[in-house]
Design a protein around this motif. Sequence first.
Motif, PDB file in Angstrom:
ATOM      1  N   CYS A   4       0.849  -1.194   0.000  1.00  0.00           N
ATOM      2  CA  CYS A   4       0.000   0.000   0.000  1.00  0.00           C
ATOM      3  C   CYS A   4       0.889   1.251   0.000  1.00  0.00           C
ATOM      4  CB  CYS A   4      -0.891  -0.019   1.238  1.00  0.00           C
ATOM      5  SG  CYS A   4      -1.951   1.418   1.385  1.00  0.00           S
ATOM      6  N   LEU A   5       0.864   1.943  -1.110  1.00  0.00           N
ATOM      7  CA  LEU A   5       1.693   3.148  -1.223  1.00  0.00           C
ATOM      8  C   LEU A   5       1.054   4.327  -0.494  1.00  0.00           C
ATOM      9  CD1 LEU A   5       2.858   2.878  -4.938  1.00  0.00           C
ATOM     10  CD2 LEU A   5       4.065   2.189  -2.861  1.00  0.00           C
ATOM     11  N   GLY A  21      -2.589 -11.163  15.918  1.00  0.00           N
ATOM     12  CA  GLY A  21      -3.949 -11.541  16.270  1.00  0.00           C
ATOM     13  C   GLY A  21      -5.040 -11.184  15.287  1.00  0.00           C
ATOM     14  N   ALA A  22      -4.738 -10.410  14.243  1.00  0.00           N
ATOM     15  CA  ALA A  22      -5.773 -10.083  13.255  1.00  0.00           C
ATOM     16  C   ALA A  22      -6.161 -11.359  12.509  1.00  0.00           C
ATOM     17  CB  ALA A  22      -5.264  -9.034  12.276  1.00  0.00           C
ATOM     18  N   ARG A  23      -7.439 -11.587  12.301  1.00  0.00           N
ATOM     19  CA  ARG A  23      -7.890 -12.802  11.636  1.00  0.00           C
ATOM     20  C   ARG A  23      -8.744 -12.532  10.408  1.00  0.00           C
ATOM     21  NH1 ARG A  23      -4.247 -14.633  13.244  1.00  0.00           N
ATOM     22  NH2 ARG A  23      -3.879 -16.293  14.724  1.00  0.00           N
ATOM     23  N   SER A  24      -8.842 -11.280   9.998  1.00  0.00           N
ATOM     24  CA  SER A  24      -9.623 -10.957   8.799  1.00  0.00           C
ATOM     25  C   SER A  24      -9.010  -9.731   8.123  1.00  0.00           C
ATOM     26  CB  SER A  24     -11.077 -10.664   9.177  1.00  0.00           C
ATOM     27  OG  SER A  24     -11.144  -9.458   9.923  1.00  0.00           O
ATOM     28  N   TRP A  25      -9.374  -9.528   6.869  1.00  0.00           N
ATOM     29  CA  TRP A  25      -8.913  -8.367   6.119  1.00  0.00           C
ATOM     30  C   TRP A  25      -9.349  -7.089   6.830  1.00  0.00           C
ATOM     31  CZ3 TRP A  25      -5.742  -5.837   3.513  1.00  0.00           C
ATOM     32  CH2 TRP A  25      -6.082  -4.753   2.722  1.00  0.00           C
ATOM     33  N   ARG A  26     -10.546  -7.083   7.338  1.00  0.00           N
ATOM     34  CA  ARG A  26     -11.067  -5.900   8.038  1.00  0.00           C
ATOM     35  C   ARG A  26     -10.201  -5.540   9.256  1.00  0.00           C
ATOM     36  NH1 ARG A  26     -17.148  -4.190   7.803  1.00  0.00           N
ATOM     37  NH2 ARG A  26     -16.794  -5.103   5.775  1.00  0.00           N
ATOM     38  N   CYS A  34      -3.995  -0.244   5.676  1.00  0.00           N
ATOM     39  CA  CYS A  34      -3.869  -0.724   4.293  1.00  0.00           C
ATOM     40  C   CYS A  34      -5.238  -0.746   3.604  1.00  0.00           C
ATOM     41  CB  CYS A  34      -3.273  -2.135   4.315  1.00  0.00           C
ATOM     42  SG  CYS A  34      -2.895  -2.794   2.696  1.00  0.00           S
ATOM     43  N   GLY A  35      -5.303  -0.185   2.422  1.00  0.00           N
ATOM     44  CA  GLY A  35      -6.528  -0.228   1.628  1.00  0.00           C
ATOM     45  C   GLY A  35      -7.598   0.749   2.068  1.00  0.00           C
ATOM     46  N   THR A  36      -7.256   1.682   2.911  1.00  0.00           N
ATOM     47  CA  THR A  36      -8.286   2.587   3.439  1.00  0.00           C
ATOM     48  C   THR A  36      -8.311   3.949   2.732  1.00  0.00           C
ATOM     49  OG1 THR A  36      -6.787   3.355   5.171  1.00  0.00           O
ATOM     50  CG2 THR A  36      -8.259   1.532   5.739  1.00  0.00           C
ATOM     51  N   GLN A  37      -7.445   4.114   1.727  1.00  0.00           N
ATOM     52  CA  GLN A  37      -7.482   5.397   1.025  1.00  0.00           C
ATOM     53  C   GLN A  37      -7.991   5.213  -0.411  1.00  0.00           C
ATOM     54  OE1 GLN A  37      -4.328   7.941   2.176  1.00  0.00           O
ATOM     55  NE2 GLN A  37      -4.608   9.299   0.430  1.00  0.00           N
ATOM     56  N   CYS A  38      -7.120   4.880  -1.355  1.00  0.00           N
ATOM     57  CA  CYS A  38      -7.582   4.729  -2.748  1.00  0.00           C
ATOM     58  C   CYS A  38      -8.140   3.336  -3.008  1.00  0.00           C
ATOM     59  CB  CYS A  38      -6.461   5.049  -3.732  1.00  0.00           C
ATOM     60  SG  CYS A  38      -5.214   3.746  -3.862  1.00  0.00           S
ATOM     61  N   GLY A  39      -7.695   2.337  -2.244  1.00  0.00           N
ATOM     62  CA  GLY A  39      -8.216   0.985  -2.369  1.00  0.00           C
ATOM     63  C   GLY A  39      -7.553   0.127  -3.429  1.00  0.00           C
ATOM     64  N   LYS A  40      -6.567   0.660  -4.155  1.00  0.00           N
ATOM     65  CA  LYS A  40      -5.934  -0.114  -5.233  1.00  0.00           C
ATOM     66  C   LYS A  40      -5.150  -1.317  -4.715  1.00  0.00           C
ATOM     67  CE  LYS A  40      -5.653   3.484  -8.675  1.00  0.00           C
ATOM     68  NZ  LYS A  40      -4.797   4.397  -9.434  1.00  0.00           N
ATOM     69  N   MET A  44      -4.442  -7.272  -3.372  1.00  0.00           N
ATOM     70  CA  MET A  44      -3.189  -7.887  -2.933  1.00  0.00           C
ATOM     71  C   MET A  44      -3.163  -8.020  -1.409  1.00  0.00           C
ATOM     72  SD  MET A  44       0.739  -6.841  -3.706  1.00  0.00           S
ATOM     73  CE  MET A  44       0.751  -7.429  -5.381  1.00  0.00           C
ATOM     74  N   GLY A  45      -3.631  -7.009  -0.708  1.00  0.00           N
ATOM     75  CA  GLY A  45      -3.665  -7.050   0.752  1.00  0.00           C
ATOM     76  C   GLY A  45      -4.528  -8.188   1.264  1.00  0.00           C
ATOM     77  N   LYS A  46      -5.681  -8.384   0.629  1.00  0.00           N
ATOM     78  CA  LYS A  46      -6.565  -9.484   1.032  1.00  0.00           C
ATOM     79  C   LYS A  46      -5.879 -10.820   0.812  1.00  0.00           C
ATOM     80  CE  LYS A  46     -10.975  -7.368  -0.070  1.00  0.00           C
ATOM     81  NZ  LYS A  46     -12.092  -7.354  -1.041  1.00  0.00           N
ATOM     82  N   GLY A  47      -5.209 -10.968  -0.321  1.00  0.00           N
ATOM     83  CA  GLY A  47      -4.508 -12.222  -0.632  1.00  0.00           C
ATOM     84  C   GLY A  47      -3.427 -12.526   0.383  1.00  0.00           C
TER      85      GLY A  47
END
Length: 68
Positions: A4-5, A21-26, A34-40, A44-47
Amino acid sequence: MYVCLCKGVSDKAIRQSVEDGARSWREVQRETGCGTQCGKCACMGKGITRDAVRESLAFSTEELAYAV
Ligand code: FES
């Protein structure tokens, strides 16, 4: 490698978040931003999150096998 740039989040930071301890993308999004601005970077982050959670669960299952 940076995933995430916008927020400067690396794949290592995502894996660390799952290790912590995080267990989901959310949850990873909440922890790293990560993924909270433009979302591009979301795909990849989910993967990376999915793979890291899978590895983490496989590891904990192995621990159970030895504990029993
Ligand atoms: Fe991740 Fe823009 S590159 S939110």
